[in-house]
Design a protein around this motif. Structure first.
Motif, PDB file in Angstrom:
ATOM      1  N   VAL A  54       0.825  -1.205   0.000  1.00 32.39           N
ATOM      2  CA  VAL A  54       0.000   0.000   0.000  1.00 32.39           C
ATOM      3  C   VAL A  54       0.861   1.258   0.000  1.00 32.39           C
ATOM      4  O   VAL A  54       0.551   2.245  -0.690  1.00 32.39           O
ATOM      5  CB  VAL A  54      -0.956  -0.004   1.211  1.00 32.39           C
ATOM      6  N   ALA A  55       1.939   1.255   0.748  1.00 33.67           N
ATOM      7  CA  ALA A  55       2.746   2.460   0.920  1.00 33.67           C
ATOM      8  C   ALA A  55       3.376   2.939  -0.382  1.00 33.67           C
ATOM      9  O   ALA A  55       3.456   4.153  -0.631  1.00 33.67           O
ATOM     10  CB  ALA A  55       3.843   2.213   1.957  1.00 33.67           C
ATOM     11  N   ILE A  56       3.828   2.023  -1.214  1.00 31.94           N
ATOM     12  CA  ILE A  56       4.513   2.424  -2.447  1.00 31.94           C
ATOM     13  C   ILE A  56       3.565   3.157  -3.400  1.00 31.94           C
ATOM     14  O   ILE A  56       3.882   4.260  -3.864  1.00 31.94           O
ATOM     15  CB  ILE A  56       5.183   1.215  -3.115  1.00 31.94           C
ATOM     16  N   PRO A  57       2.380   2.619  -3.722  1.00 34.90           N
ATOM     17  CA  PRO A  57       1.475   3.389  -4.598  1.00 34.90           C
ATOM     18  C   PRO A  57       0.928   4.647  -3.939  1.00 34.90           C
ATOM     19  O   PRO A  57       0.654   5.632  -4.631  1.00 34.90           O
ATOM     20  CB  PRO A  57       0.359   2.393  -4.929  1.00 34.90           C
ATOM     21  N   LEU A  58       0.797   4.661  -2.613  1.00 36.57           N
ATOM     22  CA  LEU A  58       0.352   5.882  -1.934  1.00 36.57           C
ATOM     23  C   LEU A  58       1.431   6.953  -2.046  1.00 36.57           C
ATOM     24  O   LEU A  58       1.140   8.126  -2.323  1.00 36.57           O
ATOM     25  CB  LEU A  58       0.040   5.588  -0.472  1.00 36.57           C
ATOM     26  N   SER A  59       2.677   6.565  -1.888  1.00 37.36           N
ATOM     27  CA  SER A  59       3.790   7.501  -2.047  1.00 37.36           C
ATOM     28  C   SER A  59       3.875   8.017  -3.474  1.00 37.36           C
ATOM     29  O   SER A  59       4.234   9.177  -3.705  1.00 37.36           O
ATOM     30  CB  SER A  59       5.101   6.810  -1.651  1.00 37.36           C
ATOM     31  N   ALA A  60       3.531   7.165  -4.438  1.00 36.05           N
ATOM     32  CA  ALA A  60       3.578   7.565  -5.848  1.00 36.05           C
ATOM     33  C   ALA A  60       2.586   8.675  -6.158  1.00 36.05           C
ATOM     34  O   ALA A  60       2.712   9.355  -7.183  1.00 36.05           O
ATOM     35  CB  ALA A  60       3.321   6.358  -6.741  1.00 36.05           C
ATOM     36  N   LYS A  61       1.603   8.890  -5.287  1.00 29.24           N
ATOM     37  CA  LYS A  61       0.645   9.981  -5.462  1.00 29.24           C
ATOM     38  C   LYS A  61       1.173  11.305  -4.913  1.00 29.24           C
ATOM     39  O   LYS A  61       0.447  12.296  -4.875  1.00 29.24           O
ATOM     40  CB  LYS A  61      -0.686   9.617  -4.791  1.00 29.24           C
ATOM     41  N   GLY A  62       2.423  11.311  -4.472  1.00 28.60           N
ATOM     42  CA  GLY A  62       3.026  12.531  -3.973  1.00 28.60           C
ATOM     43  C   GLY A  62       2.866  12.752  -2.486  1.00 28.60           C
ATOM     44  O   GLY A  62       3.211  13.822  -1.980  1.00 28.60           O
ATOM     45  N   ILE A  63       2.342  11.752  -1.772  1.00 23.87           N
ATOM     46  CA  ILE A  63       2.156  11.854  -0.326  1.00 23.87           C
ATOM     47  C   ILE A  63       3.388  11.284   0.372  1.00 23.87           C
ATOM     48  O   ILE A  63       3.751  10.131   0.129  1.00 23.87           O
ATOM     49  CB  ILE A  63       0.896  11.086   0.113  1.00 23.87           C
ATOM     50  N   PRO A  64       4.066  12.052   1.208  1.00 26.90           N
ATOM     51  CA  PRO A  64       5.204  11.495   1.948  1.00 26.90           C
ATOM     52  C   PRO A  64       4.732  10.380   2.878  1.00 26.90           C
ATOM     53  O   PRO A  64       3.848  10.585   3.706  1.00 26.90           O
ATOM     54  CB  PRO A  64       5.739  12.686   2.745  1.00 26.90           C
ATOM     55  N   VAL A  65       5.292   9.197   2.718  1.00 30.96           N
ATOM     56  CA  VAL A  65       4.894   8.032   3.504  1.00 30.96           C
ATOM     57  C   VAL A  65       6.107   7.481   4.234  1.00 30.96           C
ATOM     58  O   VAL A  65       7.188   7.371   3.665  1.00 30.96           O
ATOM     59  CB  VAL A  65       4.271   6.933   2.616  1.00 30.96           C
ATOM     60  N   SER A  66       5.915   7.159   5.499  1.00 26.03           N
ATOM     61  CA  SER A  66       6.911   6.453   6.296  1.00 26.03           C
ATOM     62  C   SER A  66       6.275   5.170   6.802  1.00 26.03           C
ATOM     63  O   SER A  66       5.052   5.008   6.757  1.00 26.03           O
ATOM     64  CB  SER A  66       7.383   7.307   7.476  1.00 26.03           C
ATOM     65  N   GLY A  67       7.103   4.272   7.296  1.00 28.69           N
ATOM     66  CA  GLY A  67       6.566   3.003   7.756  1.00 28.69           C
ATOM     67  C   GLY A  67       7.318   2.454   8.940  1.00 28.69           C
ATOM     68  O   GLY A  67       8.447   2.848   9.236  1.00 28.69           O
ATOM     69  N   ILE A  68       6.658   1.538   9.622  1.00 21.71           N
ATOM     70  CA  ILE A  68       7.292   0.780  10.690  1.00 21.71           C
ATOM     71  C   ILE A  68       6.966  -0.687  10.462  1.00 21.71           C
ATOM     72  O   ILE A  68       5.866  -1.031  10.021  1.00 21.71           O
ATOM     73  CB  ILE A  68       6.833   1.261  12.079  1.00 21.71           C
ATOM     74  N   GLU A  69       7.937  -1.548  10.684  1.00 20.41           N
ATOM     75  CA  GLU A  69       7.790  -2.965  10.388  1.00 20.41           C
ATOM     76  C   GLU A  69       8.647  -3.768  11.362  1.00 20.41           C
ATOM     77  O   GLU A  69       9.796  -3.425  11.616  1.00 20.41           O
ATOM     78  CB  GLU A  69       8.218  -3.257   8.940  1.00 20.41           C
TER      79      GLU A  69
END
Length: 268
Positions: A54-69
């Motif tokens: 989910v994070a990769i295509p959301l970031s592709a929309k120009g939204i800065p995304v961070s994650g924890i795993e």
């Protein structure tokens, strides 16, 4: 210390393949669109980011995304897709610990159930609230426990039965602990077995956890397409909002997470 299962190297390498249906456009596109509308300009944070579905295509929309795993092998798989840490920062940890401040925090595909104690799940809600900007939103995608389908004496419920995969959940209704069992058939005819453990949560219990964290339910739907949530819904997508003007202390200054990438020591 966390109660969550840890994805090992073998499971991480096969995750995208065994979860291929979750990458299908009719599943993924509505998910990303729903989250993008809530995130606005961002930034957004994904708990249990996994391989970045989910994070990769959301970031592709120009939204800065961070994650924890929690699983370093899962982060390693994500880094094969997004090599530069600054493009998608990810830190190793569980869903109850993360620094920063965000307009949107989200956890998808039942992953909050990977926290297998009520205390950890409550802390996950509290942590999301601590790191939301005023007016920010916490989104959870979670299945509704299928235990009402139990006939007397039964302890398992199937969720998929095909010629390639048989999956069923077993539940302990005293402790709210469960296990998902997966039997898969490969092209050569061989079979494999895998399982993952979880603690199931009812929607009303989620709402109470949110209230304890100072969040208010804004919306609940049956799926990312916005279909109404009813008594027959098999899952829910719920949105809780942090009140405007409420500014809890956070461990960060609102910037994106920083990480040393794959050299972090890992602890689904």
């Amino acid at each position: 210390m966390t109660s969550s299962d840890l994805w090992d190297e073998r499971a991480a390498q096969g995750y995208d393949r065994t979860s291929a249906e979750m990458f299908a456009p009719h599943v993924l596109d509505p998910t990303v669109e729903f989250l993008a509308k809530l995130a606005g300009a961002g930034p957004a944070l994904e708990f249990a980011i996994g391989t970045g579905r989910v994070a990769i295509p959301l970031s592709a929309k120009g939204i800065p995304v961070s994650g924890i795993e929690l699983s370093q092998p899962m982060i390693d798989q994500l880094r094969r897709k997004v090599p530069l840490v600054e493009d998608l920062p990810v830190v190793v940890g569980d869903m109850a610990t993360v620094p920063g401040r965000f307009s949107l925090v989200y956890v998808v595909h039942n992953s909050i159930g990977n926290l297998r104690t009520q205390d950890e799940q409550v802390e996950c809600f509290r942590n999301s609230a601590r790191h939301l900007s005023p007016g920010g939103r916490f989104v959870v995608e979670l299945w509704v426990p299928g235990i009402r389908r139990f006939p007397p004496g039964q302890s398992a419920v199937p969720f998929e039965v095909t010629d390639r995969h048989v999956g069923f959940d077993t539940y302990d209704m005293v402790t709210q602990q469960g296990t998902s069992h997966h039997y898969r058939r490969s092209d050569d005819g061989s079979a494999s077995y895998g399982n993952s453990n979880f603690r199931y949560i009812w929607p009303a219990e989620c709402d109470l956890m949110a209230r304890l964290a100072g969040l208010a339910l804004e919306r609940r739907v049956a799926d990312w397409d916005g279909s109404p949530f009813t008594s027959d819904s098999k899952k829910h997508v719920s949105v809780w909002r942090k009140p405007l003007g409420r500014n809890q202390d956070a461990d960060g200054d609102g910037e994106r997470l920083t990480s040393t990438g794959n050299s972090d020591d890992g602890a689904e």
